[in-house]
Design a protein around this motif. Structure first.
Motif, PDB file in Angstrom:
ATOM      1  N   CYS A 137      -0.856 -35.197  -8.411  1.00 18.36           N
ATOM      2  CA  CYS A 137      -0.995 -34.052  -9.245  1.00 18.36           C
ATOM      3  C   CYS A 137      -0.342 -32.715  -8.513  1.00 18.36           C
ATOM      4  CB  CYS A 137      -2.592 -33.690  -9.270  1.00 18.36           C
ATOM      5  SG  CYS A 137      -3.242 -33.180  -7.551  1.00 18.36           S
ATOM      6  N   ASN A 138      -0.229 -32.390  -7.439  1.00 16.32           N
ATOM      7  CA  ASN A 138       0.727 -31.432  -6.985  1.00 16.32           C
ATOM      8  C   ASN A 138       2.305 -31.541  -7.395  1.00 16.32           C
ATOM      9  OD1 ASN A 138      -1.433 -30.354  -5.429  1.00 16.32           O
ATOM     10  ND2 ASN A 138      -0.933 -31.226  -3.676  1.00 16.32           N
ATOM     11  N   LEU A 139       2.604 -32.559  -7.460  1.00 15.53           N
ATOM     12  CA  LEU A 139       4.121 -32.621  -7.826  1.00 15.53           C
ATOM     13  C   LEU A 139       4.109 -32.319  -9.395  1.00 15.53           C
ATOM     14  CD1 LEU A 139       7.097 -33.271  -7.800  1.00 15.53           C
ATOM     15  CD2 LEU A 139       6.590 -35.910  -7.716  1.00 15.53           C
ATOM     16  N   ILE A 140       3.308 -33.190 -10.047  1.00 16.44           N
ATOM     17  CA  ILE A 140       3.078 -32.999 -11.417  1.00 16.44           C
ATOM     18  C   ILE A 140       3.056 -31.482 -12.105  1.00 16.44           C
ATOM     19  CG2 ILE A 140       2.047 -33.525 -13.439  1.00 16.44           C
ATOM     20  CD1 ILE A 140       1.923 -36.333 -12.301  1.00 16.44           C
ATOM     21  N   TRP A 141       2.026 -30.695 -11.372  1.00 15.31           N
ATOM     22  CA  TRP A 141       1.806 -29.535 -11.833  1.00 15.31           C
ATOM     23  C   TRP A 141       2.774 -28.506 -11.470  1.00 15.31           C
ATOM     24  CZ3 TRP A 141      -1.098 -27.701 -15.189  1.00 15.31           C
ATOM     25  CH2 TRP A 141      -2.418 -27.913 -15.718  1.00 15.31           C
ATOM     26  N   THR A 142       3.467 -28.669 -10.343  1.00 16.12           N
ATOM     27  CA  THR A 142       4.616 -27.942  -9.824  1.00 16.12           C
ATOM     28  C   THR A 142       5.846 -27.977 -10.887  1.00 16.12           C
ATOM     29  OG1 THR A 142       4.164 -28.112  -7.471  1.00 16.12           O
ATOM     30  CG2 THR A 142       6.466 -27.514  -8.273  1.00 16.12           C
ATOM     31  N   LEU A 143       6.049 -29.094 -11.513  1.00 20.11           N
ATOM     32  CA  LEU A 143       7.031 -29.562 -12.462  1.00 20.11           C
ATOM     33  C   LEU A 143       6.575 -28.881 -13.913  1.00 20.11           C
ATOM     34  CD1 LEU A 143       7.781 -33.077 -12.016  1.00 20.11           C
ATOM     35  CD2 LEU A 143       9.254 -31.016 -11.357  1.00 20.11           C
ATOM     36  N   ARG A 144       5.328 -28.836 -14.010  1.00 17.05           N
ATOM     37  CA  ARG A 144       4.806 -28.309 -15.588  1.00 17.05           C
ATOM     38  C   ARG A 144       4.731 -26.914 -15.326  1.00 17.05           C
ATOM     39  NH1 ARG A 144       4.404 -29.811 -20.636  1.00 17.05           N
ATOM     40  NH2 ARG A 144       2.579 -29.423 -21.655  1.00 17.05           N
ATOM     41  N   VAL A 200      11.355 -37.362 -14.142  1.00 25.13           N
ATOM     42  CA  VAL A 200      11.349 -37.226 -12.623  1.00 25.13           C
ATOM     43  C   VAL A 200      10.774 -38.061 -11.877  1.00 25.13           C
ATOM     44  CG1 VAL A 200      10.459 -35.393 -10.754  1.00 25.13           C
ATOM     45  CG2 VAL A 200      11.734 -34.544 -12.884  1.00 25.13           C
ATOM     46  N   MET A 201       9.576 -38.536 -12.450  1.00 21.98           N
ATOM     47  CA  MET A 201       8.601 -39.621 -11.707  1.00 21.98           C
ATOM     48  C   MET A 201       9.328 -40.920 -11.633  1.00 21.98           C
ATOM     49  SD  MET A 201       6.064 -37.736 -11.035  1.00 21.98           S
ATOM     50  CE  MET A 201       4.409 -38.773 -10.703  1.00 21.98           C
ATOM     51  N   ASN A 202       9.846 -41.415 -12.864  1.00 20.62           N
ATOM     52  CA  ASN A 202      10.443 -42.587 -13.054  1.00 20.62           C
ATOM     53  C   ASN A 202      11.882 -42.618 -12.189  1.00 20.62           C
ATOM     54  OD1 ASN A 202       8.545 -43.449 -14.694  1.00 20.62           O
ATOM     55  ND2 ASN A 202       9.624 -42.779 -16.440  1.00 20.62           N
ATOM     56  N   ASP A 203      12.577 -41.527 -12.173  1.00 24.97           N
ATOM     57  CA  ASP A 203      13.855 -41.597 -11.385  1.00 24.97           C
ATOM     58  C   ASP A 203      13.452 -41.701  -9.865  1.00 24.97           C
ATOM     59  OD1 ASP A 203      15.230 -41.535 -13.516  1.00 24.97           O
ATOM     60  OD2 ASP A 203      15.572 -39.429 -13.431  1.00 24.97           O
ATOM     61  N   SER A 204      12.404 -41.196  -9.537  1.00 25.21           N
ATOM     62  CA  SER A 204      12.245 -41.081  -8.114  1.00 25.21           C
ATOM     63  C   SER A 204      11.359 -42.437  -7.580  1.00 25.21           C
ATOM     64  CB  SER A 204      11.043 -39.895  -7.883  1.00 25.21           C
ATOM     65  OG  SER A 204      11.432 -38.688  -8.121  1.00 25.21           O
ATOM     66  N   GLY A 205      11.141 -43.254  -8.387  1.00 28.92           N
ATOM     67  CA  GLY A 205      10.596 -44.639  -8.393  1.00 28.92           C
ATOM     68  C   GLY A 205       9.153 -44.601  -8.000  1.00 28.92           C
ATOM     69  N   ILE A 206       8.417 -43.512  -8.506  1.00 33.80           N
ATOM     70  CA  ILE A 206       7.049 -43.571  -8.509  1.00 33.80           C
ATOM     71  C   ILE A 206       6.645 -44.082  -9.687  1.00 33.80           C
ATOM     72  CG2 ILE A 206       5.017 -42.046  -8.584  1.00 33.80           C
ATOM     73  CD1 ILE A 206       6.794 -39.899  -7.525  1.00 33.80           C
ATOM     74  N   LYS A 207       5.397 -45.268  -9.540  1.00 28.31           N
ATOM     75  CA  LYS A 207       4.930 -46.172 -10.337  1.00 28.31           C
ATOM     76  C   LYS A 207       3.556 -45.691 -11.000  1.00 28.31           C
ATOM     77  CE  LYS A 207       8.305 -49.091 -10.385  1.00 28.31           C
ATOM     78  NZ  LYS A 207       9.147 -49.142 -11.787  1.00 28.31           N
ATOM     79  N   LYS A 213      -0.697 -48.547 -12.669  1.00 30.68           N
ATOM     80  CA  LYS A 213      -0.734 -50.238 -12.928  1.00 30.68           C
ATOM     81  C   LYS A 213       0.701 -50.622 -12.724  1.00 30.68           C
ATOM     82  CE  LYS A 213      -4.261 -49.887 -16.897  1.00 30.68           C
ATOM     83  NZ  LYS A 213      -4.556 -49.940 -18.214  1.00 30.68           N
ATOM     84  N   GLY A 214       1.410 -49.966 -12.136  1.00 30.28           N
ATOM     85  CA  GLY A 214       2.708 -50.399 -11.697  1.00 30.28           C
ATOM     86  C   GLY A 214       3.823 -50.217 -12.696  1.00 30.28           C
ATOM     87  N   GLY A 215       3.605 -49.409 -13.742  1.00 25.60           N
ATOM     88  CA  GLY A 215       4.613 -49.402 -14.504  1.00 25.60           C
ATOM     89  C   GLY A 215       5.366 -48.033 -14.623  1.00 25.60           C
ATOM     90  N   VAL A 216       6.151 -47.718 -15.623  1.00 28.31           N
ATOM     91  CA  VAL A 216       6.715 -46.402 -15.834  1.00 28.31           C
ATOM     92  C   VAL A 216       5.883 -45.393 -16.388  1.00 28.31           C
ATOM     93  CG1 VAL A 216       9.130 -47.617 -15.878  1.00 28.31           C
ATOM     94  CG2 VAL A 216       8.012 -47.179 -17.995  1.00 28.31           C
ATOM     95  N   PHE A 217       6.011 -44.154 -16.137  1.00 27.33           N
ATOM     96  CA  PHE A 217       5.490 -43.040 -16.767  1.00 27.33           C
ATOM     97  C   PHE A 217       5.926 -42.884 -18.327  1.00 27.33           C
ATOM     98  CE2 PHE A 217       4.483 -42.159 -12.300  1.00 27.33           C
ATOM     99  CZ  PHE A 217       3.122 -41.828 -12.407  1.00 27.33           C
ATOM    100  N   HIS A 218       4.936 -42.416 -19.133  1.00 28.43           N
ATOM    101  CA  HIS A 218       5.101 -41.884 -20.589  1.00 28.43           C
ATOM    102  C   HIS A 218       4.216 -40.694 -20.363  1.00 28.43           C
ATOM    103  CE1 HIS A 218       7.230 -45.760 -21.808  1.00 28.43           C
ATOM    104  NE2 HIS A 218       6.313 -46.335 -21.150  1.00 28.43           N
TER     105      HIS A 218
END
Length: 228
Positions: free
Chosen positions: A175-182, A194-201, A204-209
């Motif tokens: 949440c800290n990263l996401i709220w900072t971006l938001r 940003v999340m997908n390019d950083s390799g964060i899943k 459930k192990g998928g990509v972010f939408h």
């Protein structure tokens, strides 16, 4: 029916609730199907794209966005394009009423070769199938209950609690990263990038939408508001 050029389109996207409209739930899938449809028609021109936030069960008089789309089709000699037949309505009688307007050509991206008459038939068949599924499901449940079968999962409440706890833990981790971006002005889709390019899943192990980002934002307070 009056011949309507197939190269001009008014696009209608419909969701049932304000929440779906705000989050983009359902809209993204409709846009994807329509994009695939238009890619097969390089000569296509989109006159306008309209988003309707209304129940598909309402009458035409209660659906001003659909009325606007139809009037625009008439004034520009365009085809009204939707992703699936249910985006017009799930009610067969309503769809049949629309199909009677011979001054408008309707087209469904998921059924690209269907004309107005065929769409009316499909609407009837779809409604009949939904009703038959409902009848069969109720009959099966009644029969199982008569045999003494306990319906439902006795562990469902515990499973739901575990899922919520896992979702909370996952949200707290990111949440800290996401709220900072938001708070920095990034859109939901940009945050996904940003999340997908950083390799964060995702959990459930998928990509972010955008829908996953929205859920995390809802589960976690905004640090900027807490600090205010």
């Amino acid at each position: 029916m009056e011949t309507v050029p197939s190269s001009r389109y008014v696009i209608l996207l419909r969701v049932s609730t304000q929440k779906q409209g705000a989050d983009g739930l359902g809209i993204a899938a409709q846009k994807r199907d329509i994009k695939l449809f238009l890619q097969q028609r390089p000569e296509a021109t989109v006159i306008k794209e309209l988003v309707e936030v209304e129940s598909g069960g309402k009458e035409l008089k209660d659906r001003p966005v659909l009325q606007e789309a139809m009037e625009l089709c008439k004034s520009t000699s365009s085809t009204l394009l939707v992703a699936t037949l249910s985006r017009l309505s799930r009610d067969a009688a309503f769809v049949l009423t629309l199909m009677k307007d011979t001054s408008i050509r309707f087209q469904v991206a998921s059924m690209p070769n269907a004309e107005n008459f065929q769409l009316g038939i499909y609407a009837l068949l779809n409604q009949q199938e939904r009703e038959q599924v409902s009848i069969r499901t109720r009959a099966a449940l009644a029969a199982a209950k008569a045999r003494g079968v306990k319906l439902g999962n006795p562990n469902l409440a515990e499973m739901n609690r575990n899922r919520k706890n896992q979702a909370r833990v996952f949200a707290d981790q990111h949440c800290n990263l996401i709220w900072t971006l938001r708070n920095g002005g990034k859109t939901l889709r940009e945050i996904c990038g940003v999340m997908n390019d950083s390799g964060i899943k995702t959990s459930k192990g998928g990509v972010f939408h955008p829908v996953q980002i929205t859920r995390i934002l809802r589960r976690s307070p905004n640090p900027a508001e807490l600090a205010a």
